[in-house]
Write a protein that holds these residues in place. Structure first.
Motif, short mmCIF file in Angstrom:
data_model
loop_
_atom_site.label_atom_id
_atom_site.label_comp_id
_atom_site.label_asym_id
_atom_site.label_seq_id
_atom_site.Cartn_x
_atom_site.Cartn_y
_atom_site.Cartn_z
N MET A 61 0.68 -0.96 -0.26
CA MET A 61 -0.21 0.03 0.05
C MET A 61 0.95 1.66 -0.40
N THR A 62 0.74 2.29 -0.77
CA THR A 62 1.60 3.02 -1.26
C THR A 62 0.67 4.09 -0.12
N THR A 63 1.74 5.20 0.24
CA THR A 63 0.78 6.19 1.02
C THR A 63 0.95 7.74 0.35
N ARG A 64 -0.16 8.19 0.49
CA ARG A 64 -0.81 9.15 -0.65
C ARG A 64 -0.41 10.46 0.60
N THR A 65 0.53 11.77 0.43
CA THR A 65 0.30 13.06 0.93
C THR A 65 -1.11 13.84 0.90
N ALA A 66 -1.08 14.38 1.34
CA ALA A 66 -2.63 15.15 1.71
C ALA A 66 -2.83 15.95 0.30
N ALA A 67 -1.97 16.48 -0.09
CA ALA A 67 -1.99 17.09 -1.93
C ALA A 67 -1.98 16.11 -2.38
N GLN A 68 -1.78 14.85 -2.79
CA GLN A 68 -2.36 14.06 -3.15
C GLN A 68 -3.85 13.80 -3.61
N ARG A 69 -4.13 13.09 -2.17
CA ARG A 69 -5.32 12.87 -2.15
C ARG A 69 -6.58 14.73 -2.57
N ARG A 70 -6.20 15.36 -2.23
CA ARG A 70 -6.81 16.54 -2.38
C ARG A 70 -7.06 16.82 -4.04
N ALA A 71 -6.31 16.71 -4.80
CA ALA A 71 -6.03 15.90 -6.58
C ALA A 71 -7.16 15.58 -6.40
N GLU A 72 -6.93 13.98 -5.87
CA GLU A 72 -8.24 13.10 -6.10
C GLU A 72 -8.93 13.34 -5.81
N ALA A 73 -10.07 14.37 -4.98
CA ALA A 73 -11.31 14.41 -4.24
C ALA A 73 -11.60 15.52 -5.14
N ARG A 74 -10.57 15.89 -5.72
CA ARG A 74 -11.00 17.20 -6.65
C ARG A 74 -11.42 17.06 -8.27
N ILE A 75 -10.93 16.02 -9.08
CA ILE A 75 -11.06 14.99 -9.74
C ILE A 75 -12.11 14.18 -10.09
N THR A 76 -12.72 13.94 -8.67
CA THR A 76 -13.82 12.60 -8.69
C THR A 76 -14.49 13.61 -7.73
N PHE A 77 -15.07 14.67 -7.76
CA PHE A 77 -15.76 15.87 -7.77
C PHE A 77 -15.99 16.77 -8.33
N GLN A 78 -15.31 16.93 -9.94
CA GLN A 78 -15.45 17.68 -11.09
C GLN A 78 -16.08 16.65 -11.92
N ALA A 79 -15.66 14.60 -12.33
CA ALA A 79 -16.03 14.26 -13.15
C ALA A 79 -17.54 14.28 -12.12
#
Length: 135
Positions: A1-19
């Motif tokens: 399991m890879t560790t994600r930074t807070a910035a990566q989690r925000r970027a993923e959340a932003r992509i999900t929201f935009q979709a």
């Protein structure tokens, strides 16, 4: 399991929201009817079919290019139908489709709400702007 930074989690959340936002039927409809000339075109066609020239004269502030583009988008969306009658010159008529006609009561309700509440919105804006100038 890879560790994600807070910035990566925000970027993923932003992509999900935009979709989700892009797929939302309400946002997609508001995006279309919120365009500058759409409400006026729908109001005109709610009264019956209109020739291109009639729409052009009624919506005098719209450029020919903008009016044509807006009519094409509404036709693509299935909200209006374009009928070409061979003549000299060619006659082009626009009319609401049944789908477009079903949108008229919604637009009328929005118009009524705006007319009843725009003064309150204007007062709220003025108050807010005054607070921003004098914090």
């Amino acid at each position: 399991m890879t560790t994600r930074t807070a910035a990566q989690r925000r970027a993923e959340a932003r992509i999900t929201f935009q979709a989700r936002f892009a797929d939302c039927p309400t946002n997609r409809l508001l995006d279309r009817i919120g365009e500058k000339w759409v409400a006026l075109i729908l109001r005109e066609l709610a009264e019956g079919p209109r020739r291109y020239g009639e729409l052009d004269r009624t919506l005098a502030g719209a450029s020919q290019k903008m009016l044509t583009q807006t009519l094409r988008r509404l036709e693509r969306d299935g909200l209006l139908a374009r009928t070409v009658t061979p003549a000299v010159p060619v006659r082009v008529d626009y009319a609401l489709t049944p789908l477009g006609q079903s949108l008229v009561p919604v637009m009328q309700a929005v118009t009524r709400w705006a007319e009843q509440n725009i003064e309150q919105i204007d007062v709220a804006r003025e108050s807010y702007d005054a607070q921003q100038l004098n914090p």
